[in-house]
Motif scaffolding. Sequence first.
Motif, PDB file in Angstrom:
ATOM      1  N   VAL A 104      49.572  -6.139 -24.193  1.00  0.00           N
ATOM      2  CA  VAL A 104      49.635  -7.006 -23.011  1.00  0.00           C
ATOM      3  C   VAL A 104      50.938  -6.764 -22.254  1.00  0.00           C
ATOM      4  CG1 VAL A 104      49.823  -9.415 -22.249  1.00  0.00           C
ATOM      5  CG2 VAL A 104      48.071  -8.765 -23.903  1.00  0.00           C
ATOM      6  N   GLU A 105      52.040  -6.652 -22.981  1.00  0.00           N
ATOM      7  CA  GLU A 105      53.332  -6.419 -22.342  1.00  0.00           C
ATOM      8  C   GLU A 105      53.397  -5.042 -21.677  1.00  0.00           C
ATOM      9  OE1 GLU A 105      56.180  -7.298 -25.415  1.00  0.00           O
ATOM     10  OE2 GLU A 105      56.033  -9.448 -25.028  1.00  0.00           O
ATOM     11  N   GLU A 106      52.686  -4.076 -22.211  1.00  0.00           N
ATOM     12  CA  GLU A 106      52.624  -2.750 -21.576  1.00  0.00           C
ATOM     13  C   GLU A 106      51.838  -2.828 -20.270  1.00  0.00           C
ATOM     14  OE1 GLU A 106      53.497   1.186 -21.047  1.00  0.00           O
ATOM     15  OE2 GLU A 106      54.084   0.087 -22.837  1.00  0.00           O
ATOM     16  N   LEU A 107      50.714  -3.511 -20.300  1.00  0.00           N
ATOM     17  CA  LEU A 107      49.881  -3.633 -19.100  1.00  0.00           C
ATOM     18  C   LEU A 107      50.554  -4.459 -18.015  1.00  0.00           C
ATOM     19  CD1 LEU A 107      46.419  -4.312 -20.761  1.00  0.00           C
ATOM     20  CD2 LEU A 107      46.983  -2.344 -19.317  1.00  0.00           C
ATOM     21  N   PHE A 108      51.209  -5.537 -18.413  1.00  0.00           N
ATOM     22  CA  PHE A 108      51.781  -6.488 -17.461  1.00  0.00           C
ATOM     23  C   PHE A 108      53.252  -6.745 -17.811  1.00  0.00           C
ATOM     24  CE2 PHE A 108      47.238  -7.365 -17.963  1.00  0.00           C
ATOM     25  CZ  PHE A 108      46.811  -7.108 -16.676  1.00  0.00           C
ATOM     26  N   PRO A 109      54.111  -5.760 -17.549  1.00  0.00           N
ATOM     27  CA  PRO A 109      55.530  -5.910 -17.913  1.00  0.00           C
ATOM     28  C   PRO A 109      56.138  -7.176 -17.298  1.00  0.00           C
ATOM     29  CG  PRO A 109      55.078  -3.699 -17.066  1.00  0.00           C
ATOM     30  CD  PRO A 109      53.844  -4.514 -16.846  1.00  0.00           C
ATOM     31  N   GLY A 110      56.857  -7.927 -18.136  1.00  0.00           N
ATOM     32  CA  GLY A 110      57.533  -9.126 -17.679  1.00  0.00           C
ATOM     33  C   GLY A 110      56.706 -10.392 -17.757  1.00  0.00           C
ATOM     34  N   ILE A 111      55.444 -10.280 -18.144  1.00  0.00           N
ATOM     35  CA  ILE A 111      54.563 -11.455 -18.156  1.00  0.00           C
ATOM     36  C   ILE A 111      54.989 -12.445 -19.247  1.00  0.00           C
ATOM     37  CG2 ILE A 111      52.809 -10.567 -19.767  1.00  0.00           C
ATOM     38  CD1 ILE A 111      50.712 -11.741 -17.744  1.00  0.00           C
ATOM     39  N   ASN A 112      54.895 -13.710 -18.919  1.00  0.00           N
ATOM     40  CA  ASN A 112      55.147 -14.783 -19.875  1.00  0.00           C
ATOM     41  C   ASN A 112      53.917 -15.681 -19.936  1.00  0.00           C
ATOM     42  OD1 ASN A 112      57.768 -14.065 -20.549  1.00  0.00           O
ATOM     43  ND2 ASN A 112      58.655 -15.291 -18.920  1.00  0.00           N
ATOM     44  N   TYR A 113      53.757 -16.321 -21.062  1.00  0.00           N
ATOM     45  CA  TYR A 113      52.683 -17.288 -21.268  1.00  0.00           C
ATOM     46  C   TYR A 113      53.241 -18.315 -22.229  1.00  0.00           C
ATOM     47  CZ  TYR A 113      52.409 -13.470 -24.512  1.00  0.00           C
ATOM     48  OH  TYR A 113      52.768 -12.476 -25.382  1.00  0.00           O
ATOM     49  N   PHE A 114      52.804 -19.521 -22.108  1.00  0.00           N
ATOM     50  CA  PHE A 114      53.434 -20.630 -22.807  1.00  0.00           C
ATOM     51  C   PHE A 114      52.960 -20.811 -24.246  1.00  0.00           C
ATOM     52  CE2 PHE A 114      53.815 -25.200 -23.792  1.00  0.00           C
ATOM     53  CZ  PHE A 114      55.190 -25.294 -23.749  1.00  0.00           C
ATOM     54  N   SER A 115      51.743 -20.452 -24.540  1.00  0.00           N
ATOM     55  CA  SER A 115      51.166 -20.823 -25.829  1.00  0.00           C
ATOM     56  C   SER A 115      50.095 -19.814 -26.245  1.00  0.00           C
ATOM     57  CB  SER A 115      50.516 -22.203 -25.711  1.00  0.00           C
ATOM     58  OG  SER A 115      49.458 -22.125 -24.754  1.00  0.00           O
ATOM     59  N   THR A 116      49.504 -20.074 -27.384  1.00  0.00           N
ATOM     60  CA  THR A 116      48.382 -19.263 -27.833  1.00  0.00           C
ATOM     61  C   THR A 116      47.250 -19.326 -26.822  1.00  0.00           C
ATOM     62  OG1 THR A 116      48.958 -19.672 -30.132  1.00  0.00           O
ATOM     63  CG2 THR A 116      46.715 -18.932 -29.703  1.00  0.00           C
ATOM     64  N   THR A 117      47.007 -20.500 -26.292  1.00  0.00           N
ATOM     65  CA  THR A 117      45.971 -20.663 -25.272  1.00  0.00           C
ATOM     66  C   THR A 117      46.297 -19.824 -24.047  1.00  0.00           C
ATOM     67  OG1 THR A 117      45.530 -22.893 -26.063  1.00  0.00           O
ATOM     68  CG2 THR A 117      44.724 -22.348 -23.867  1.00  0.00           C
ATOM     69  N   GLY A 118      47.564 -19.843 -23.634  1.00  0.00           N
ATOM     70  CA  GLY A 118      47.993 -19.032 -22.498  1.00  0.00           C
ATOM     71  C   GLY A 118      47.836 -17.551 -22.765  1.00  0.00           C
ATOM     72  N   PHE A 119      48.173 -17.126 -23.971  1.00  0.00           N
ATOM     73  CA  PHE A 119      47.997 -15.721 -24.328  1.00  0.00           C
ATOM     74  C   PHE A 119      46.529 -15.335 -24.272  1.00  0.00           C
ATOM     75  CE2 PHE A 119      47.144 -12.297 -27.299  1.00  0.00           C
ATOM     76  CZ  PHE A 119      48.021 -11.332 -26.833  1.00  0.00           C
ATOM     77  N   ASN A 120      45.677 -16.173 -24.826  1.00  0.00           N
ATOM     78  CA  ASN A 120      44.238 -15.889 -24.806  1.00  0.00           C
ATOM     79  C   ASN A 120      43.703 -15.817 -23.379  1.00  0.00           C
ATOM     80  OD1 ASN A 120      44.017 -15.683 -27.592  1.00  0.00           O
ATOM     81  ND2 ASN A 120      43.625 -17.857 -27.842  1.00  0.00           N
ATOM     82  N   GLN A 121      44.238 -16.650 -22.501  1.00  0.00           N
ATOM     83  CA  GLN A 121      43.838 -16.604 -21.098  1.00  0.00           C
ATOM     84  C   GLN A 121      44.269 -15.277 -20.467  1.00  0.00           C
ATOM     85  OE1 GLN A 121      45.751 -19.403 -18.500  1.00  0.00           O
ATOM     86  NE2 GLN A 121      44.608 -18.690 -16.721  1.00  0.00           N
TER      87      GLN A 121
END
Length: 111
Positions: free
Chosen positions: A35-52
């Motif tokens: 995910v970090e390779e595809l979208f460098p710099g992306i943040n997400y708050f939680s497991t739910t956010g990561f899954n989204q």
Amino acid sequence: MTEYNEAQVWSVVHGNNHPSLQGDERSISGYIPLVEELFPGINYFSTTGFNQVIRDYAQPALKKLFPEMVDKPADEVSRDRTVNVDAFLPSDGYEHSDNPEWKGQLEALLA
């Protein structure tokens, strides 16, 4: 550009773990680098956010980058083969969740 095993990329494309994945490859921690390779710099708050992020961004991006994986059956996929993944669309932190321009760029790249 980074190499990832084909089974892990296939797993994101199909929304479930390939049978050959082992240990951390099957967990969120195993997918974070992709995910970090595809979208460098992306943040997400939680497991739910990561899954989204996986569902709404990584899955469509990988389907676009690897259309051959969409219809590829699991038995034709190997965790011993690798594929090159490069940045798809950088995100400045939570930009993906609150910037309509970012979402517009994503839609244009996916078209």
